[in-house]
Write an enzyme that holds these catalytic residues in place. Structure first.
Site, PDB file in Angstrom:
ATOM      1  N   ASP A   1     -20.509  12.560   1.490  1.00 33.42           N
ATOM      2  CA  ASP A   1     -20.730  13.955   1.645  1.00 33.42           C
ATOM      3  C   ASP A   1     -22.060  14.595   1.188  1.00 33.42           C
ATOM      4  O   ASP A   1     -22.613  13.709   0.686  1.00 33.42           O
ATOM      5  CB  ASP A   1     -19.643  14.691   0.753  1.00 33.42           C
ATOM      6  CG  ASP A   1     -18.134  14.167   1.076  1.00 33.42           C
ATOM      7  OD1 ASP A   1     -17.726  13.769   2.205  1.00 33.42           O
ATOM      8  OD2 ASP A   1     -17.366  14.593   0.214  1.00 33.42           O
TER       9      ASP A   1
HETATM   10  N1  URA Z   1     -14.927  10.571  -1.070  1.00 32.67           N
HETATM   11  C1  URA Z   1     -15.384  11.764  -1.150  1.00 32.67           C
HETATM   12  O1  URA Z   1     -14.743  12.640  -1.354  1.00 32.67           O
HETATM   13  N2  URA Z   1     -16.707  12.136  -0.787  1.00 32.67           N
HETATM   14  C2  URA Z   1     -17.758  11.047  -0.670  1.00 32.67           C
HETATM   15  O2  URA Z   1     -18.767  11.281  -0.237  1.00 32.67           O
HETATM   16  C3  URA Z   1     -17.147   9.690  -0.763  1.00 32.67           C
HETATM   17  C4  URA Z   1     -15.916   9.492  -1.180  1.00 32.67           C
END
Ligand code: URA
Length: 233
Positions: free
Chosen positions: A102
Protein backbone atom coordinates in the site's frame (compact mmCIF):
# COMPACT_ATOMS: atom_id res chain seq x y z
CA UNK A 1 34.72 -11.20 -22.72
CA UNK A 2 36.99 -9.26 -20.35
CA UNK A 3 36.67 -10.36 -16.72
CA UNK A 4 35.83 -6.86 -15.44
CA UNK A 5 33.08 -6.46 -18.05
CA UNK A 6 31.62 -9.85 -17.18
CA UNK A 7 31.54 -9.14 -13.42
CA UNK A 8 30.07 -5.67 -13.97
CA UNK A 9 27.32 -7.16 -16.19
CA UNK A 10 26.53 -9.90 -13.74
CA UNK A 11 26.44 -7.73 -10.62
CA UNK A 12 25.49 -4.28 -11.96
CA UNK A 13 28.44 -2.90 -9.98
CA UNK A 14 30.31 -0.17 -11.86
CA UNK A 15 33.33 -1.21 -13.93
CA UNK A 16 35.78 0.89 -11.85
CA UNK A 17 34.61 -0.68 -8.56
CA UNK A 18 34.79 -4.13 -10.15
CA UNK A 19 38.36 -3.47 -11.33
CA UNK A 20 39.41 -2.61 -7.78
CA UNK A 21 37.71 -5.77 -6.49
CA UNK A 22 39.57 -7.88 -9.05
CA UNK A 23 42.94 -6.28 -8.30
CA UNK A 24 42.47 -6.90 -4.60
CA UNK A 25 41.92 -10.62 -5.16
CA UNK A 26 38.17 -10.86 -4.50
CA UNK A 27 37.34 -12.55 -7.81
CA UNK A 28 38.02 -16.15 -8.81
CA UNK A 29 37.73 -17.88 -12.18
CA UNK A 30 37.48 -21.68 -12.10
CA UNK A 31 38.61 -21.66 -8.47
CA UNK A 32 41.73 -19.49 -9.01
CA UNK A 33 42.10 -15.86 -7.92
CA UNK A 34 42.54 -13.65 -11.01
CA UNK A 35 43.90 -10.13 -10.46
CA UNK A 36 43.95 -8.93 -14.07
CA UNK A 37 40.70 -7.12 -15.01
CA UNK A 38 41.50 -7.66 -18.72
CA UNK A 39 41.74 -11.47 -18.42
CA UNK A 40 39.49 -13.17 -21.00
CA UNK A 41 36.62 -15.32 -19.68
CA UNK A 42 33.86 -17.39 -21.26
CA UNK A 43 30.18 -17.35 -20.27
CA UNK A 44 30.58 -20.94 -19.11
CA UNK A 45 33.42 -20.17 -16.63
CA UNK A 46 32.63 -20.53 -12.91
CA UNK A 47 33.24 -17.05 -11.51
CA UNK A 48 32.87 -15.84 -7.91
CA UNK A 49 32.97 -12.46 -6.20
CA UNK A 50 33.67 -12.55 -2.46
CA UNK A 51 33.07 -16.30 -2.57
CA UNK A 52 29.60 -16.02 -4.17
CA UNK A 53 28.94 -17.46 -7.62
CA UNK A 54 27.91 -14.82 -10.14
CA UNK A 55 26.52 -15.20 -13.64
CA UNK A 56 25.22 -13.00 -16.42
CA UNK A 57 21.57 -14.03 -16.54
CA UNK A 58 20.14 -11.07 -18.36
CA UNK A 59 17.49 -10.80 -15.64
CA UNK A 60 17.44 -8.15 -12.95
CA UNK A 61 16.43 -8.62 -9.33
CA UNK A 62 16.24 -5.70 -6.90
CA UNK A 63 15.42 -5.05 -3.28
CA UNK A 64 14.01 -1.59 -2.51
CA UNK A 65 13.45 -0.08 0.92
CA UNK A 66 10.09 1.39 -0.01
CA UNK A 67 9.26 4.67 1.70
CA UNK A 68 5.74 5.61 2.77
CA UNK A 69 3.87 7.74 0.24
CA UNK A 70 5.01 5.85 -2.88
CA UNK A 71 2.64 3.79 -5.00
CA UNK A 72 3.42 0.39 -6.55
CA UNK A 73 2.21 1.30 -10.03
CA UNK A 74 3.67 2.56 -13.29
CA UNK A 75 1.86 5.92 -13.08
CA UNK A 76 -0.23 7.68 -10.48
CA UNK A 77 -1.87 11.08 -10.65
CA UNK A 78 -1.56 11.85 -6.93
CA UNK A 79 1.55 10.12 -5.59
CA UNK A 80 5.09 9.38 -6.72
CA UNK A 81 5.59 5.80 -7.92
CA UNK A 82 8.28 3.41 -6.68
CA UNK A 83 9.94 3.28 -10.11
CA UNK A 84 10.97 6.92 -9.64
CA UNK A 85 13.43 5.62 -7.04
CA UNK A 86 15.30 3.61 -9.71
CA UNK A 87 17.61 4.88 -12.45
CA UNK A 88 15.99 4.96 -15.90
CA UNK A 89 17.94 1.91 -17.08
CA UNK A 90 16.27 -0.22 -14.41
CA UNK A 91 12.72 0.97 -15.10
CA UNK A 92 12.43 -0.47 -18.59
CA UNK A 93 12.18 -3.94 -20.08
CA UNK A 94 9.37 -5.48 -18.07
CA UNK A 95 10.60 -4.43 -14.64
CA UNK A 96 7.70 -4.88 -12.20
CA UNK A 97 7.08 -4.97 -8.48
CA UNK A 98 6.76 -8.41 -6.90
CA UNK A 99 3.27 -7.96 -5.50
CA UNK A 100 2.29 -4.60 -4.08
CA UNK A 101 2.59 -2.64 -0.88
CA UNK A 102 0.00 0.00 0.00
CA UNK A 103 1.01 3.61 -0.44
CA UNK A 104 1.33 3.96 3.36
CA UNK A 105 3.28 0.73 3.86
CA UNK A 106 7.07 0.83 3.91
CA UNK A 107 9.83 -1.76 3.92
CA UNK A 108 10.88 -4.63 1.69
CA UNK A 109 9.75 -4.40 -1.92
CA UNK A 110 11.23 -6.70 -4.55
CA UNK A 111 11.36 -5.75 -8.22
CA UNK A 112 12.37 -7.86 -11.19
CA UNK A 113 11.89 -8.44 -14.89
CA UNK A 114 11.67 -12.21 -14.31
CA UNK A 115 7.96 -13.06 -14.31
CA UNK A 116 8.46 -16.71 -13.26
CA UNK A 117 10.52 -15.63 -10.28
CA UNK A 118 7.97 -13.09 -9.07
CA UNK A 119 5.17 -15.63 -9.56
CA UNK A 120 6.91 -18.03 -7.19
CA UNK A 121 6.82 -15.32 -4.51
CA UNK A 122 3.29 -14.01 -5.05
CA UNK A 123 1.31 -17.08 -6.09
CA UNK A 124 -0.63 -18.55 -3.11
CA UNK A 125 0.27 -21.99 -4.49
CA UNK A 126 3.91 -21.45 -3.45
CA UNK A 127 3.08 -20.46 0.17
CA UNK A 128 5.80 -17.82 0.39
CA UNK A 129 5.42 -16.26 3.85
CA UNK A 130 5.56 -12.45 4.21
CA UNK A 131 6.52 -10.97 7.57
CA UNK A 132 5.28 -7.52 8.64
CA UNK A 133 5.78 -5.29 11.66
CA UNK A 134 2.49 -3.78 12.75
CA UNK A 135 1.92 -0.84 15.06
CA UNK A 136 -1.63 -0.45 16.38
CA UNK A 137 -3.54 2.58 17.63
CA UNK A 138 -4.70 0.74 20.77
CA UNK A 139 -3.10 -1.89 22.99
CA UNK A 140 -3.75 -5.51 22.06
CA UNK A 141 -4.10 -8.57 24.29
CA UNK A 142 -3.10 -12.04 23.05
CA UNK A 143 -6.72 -13.20 23.44
CA UNK A 144 -7.79 -10.57 20.90
CA UNK A 145 -5.46 -11.84 18.18
CA UNK A 146 -6.43 -15.54 18.55
CA UNK A 147 -8.84 -15.34 15.52
CA UNK A 148 -5.89 -14.33 13.33
CA UNK A 149 -4.03 -17.50 14.32
CA UNK A 150 -7.04 -19.62 13.38
CA UNK A 151 -7.85 -17.78 10.13
CA UNK A 152 -10.51 -15.13 9.77
CA UNK A 153 -13.14 -14.47 7.10
CA UNK A 154 -12.54 -10.97 5.76
CA UNK A 155 -15.38 -8.89 4.39
CA UNK A 156 -16.07 -9.76 0.75
CA UNK A 157 -13.90 -12.93 0.74
CA UNK A 158 -15.14 -16.48 0.16
CA UNK A 159 -12.50 -18.24 2.25
CA UNK A 160 -10.93 -17.41 5.62
CA UNK A 161 -7.31 -16.29 5.70
CA UNK A 162 -4.72 -18.98 6.27
CA UNK A 163 -3.49 -19.19 9.87
CA UNK A 164 -1.04 -16.39 10.70
CA UNK A 165 1.96 -16.44 13.02
CA UNK A 166 2.16 -13.62 15.55
CA UNK A 167 4.95 -12.42 17.78
CA UNK A 168 3.96 -9.55 20.04
CA UNK A 169 6.81 -7.21 21.03
CA UNK A 170 4.87 -4.75 23.20
CA UNK A 171 1.23 -3.76 23.82
CA UNK A 172 1.04 -1.86 20.52
CA UNK A 173 3.57 -3.63 18.30
CA UNK A 174 3.76 -7.11 16.82
CA UNK A 175 5.13 -9.08 13.92
CA UNK A 176 2.71 -11.04 11.81
CA UNK A 177 3.61 -13.62 9.17
CA UNK A 178 1.03 -14.44 6.52
CA UNK A 179 1.07 -16.74 3.51
CA UNK A 180 -1.26 -14.82 1.20
CA UNK A 181 -1.33 -11.35 -0.27
CA UNK A 182 -4.97 -10.31 -0.44
CA UNK A 183 -5.73 -6.63 -1.00
CA UNK A 184 -4.88 -4.65 2.20
CA UNK A 185 -4.72 -8.01 3.95
CA UNK A 186 -2.91 -7.09 7.15
CA UNK A 187 -4.90 -3.90 7.73
CA UNK A 188 -8.15 -5.77 7.06
CA UNK A 189 -7.20 -8.62 9.40
CA UNK A 190 -6.67 -6.18 12.27
CA UNK A 191 -9.79 -4.21 11.36
CA UNK A 192 -11.71 -7.49 11.61
CA UNK A 193 -10.68 -7.80 15.28
CA UNK A 194 -11.43 -4.14 15.94
CA UNK A 195 -7.92 -2.68 15.66
CA UNK A 196 -6.55 0.12 13.54
CA UNK A 197 -3.05 -0.22 12.06
CA UNK A 198 -1.12 3.05 12.34
CA UNK A 199 2.15 1.80 10.85
CA UNK A 200 2.90 -1.19 8.65
CA UNK A 201 6.33 -2.33 7.44
CA UNK A 202 7.25 -5.43 5.48
CA UNK A 203 10.34 -7.03 7.00
CA UNK A 204 10.77 -10.19 4.91
CA UNK A 205 9.48 -12.22 1.98
CA UNK A 206 10.20 -15.88 2.58
CA UNK A 207 13.78 -16.04 3.90
CA UNK A 208 14.74 -12.80 2.18
CA UNK A 209 15.00 -10.09 4.83
CA UNK A 210 15.14 -6.33 4.21
CA UNK A 211 18.83 -5.35 4.26
CA UNK A 212 19.35 -3.15 7.37
CA UNK A 213 22.06 -1.26 5.44
CA UNK A 214 19.50 0.02 2.91
CA UNK A 215 18.27 3.49 3.85
CA UNK A 216 14.64 4.35 3.16
CA UNK A 217 14.27 4.93 -0.59
CA UNK A 218 17.47 3.04 -1.51
CA UNK A 219 17.67 -0.11 -3.61
CA UNK A 220 20.31 -2.71 -4.35
CA UNK A 221 20.70 -5.69 -6.67
CA UNK A 222 20.06 -9.04 -5.06
CA UNK A 223 22.94 -11.42 -4.53
CA UNK A 224 22.95 -14.76 -6.36
CA UNK A 225 22.14 -16.61 -3.12
CA UNK A 226 19.14 -14.32 -2.55
CA UNK A 227 17.84 -14.82 -6.11
CA UNK A 228 18.27 -18.58 -5.69
CA UNK A 229 15.88 -18.59 -2.70
CA UNK A 230 12.98 -18.39 -5.15
CA UNK A 231 14.38 -20.52 -7.97
CA UNK A 232 13.13 -24.07 -8.52
CA UNK A 233 15.44 -26.73 -7.01
N1 URA B 1 -1.18 -5.84 3.98
C1 URA B 1 -1.67 -4.59 3.93
O1 URA B 1 -2.72 -4.31 4.51
N2 URA B 1 -0.97 -3.67 3.25
C2 URA B 1 0.20 -3.92 2.64
O2 URA B 1 0.80 -3.02 2.04
C3 URA B 1 0.70 -5.23 2.70
C4 URA B 1 -0.01 -6.17 3.38
Amino acid sequence: MRLDKYVAHATFISRSVVQRAIRSGRVTVAGEVVRDPAEGVALTDAITLDGEAIAVTGKRYLMLHKPKGYVCANHDDRHPVVFELLPAILRSGGMHTVGRLDCDTHGLLLLTDDGDWSHRITSPRHHCAKRYRVRLADPLTPAAWQPLLDGILLHGEKRPTQPALILQTDDYTLEITIQEGKYHQVRRMFAAIGHHVVDLARLASGELVLDPELAVGEYRHLRPTEIALFMPP
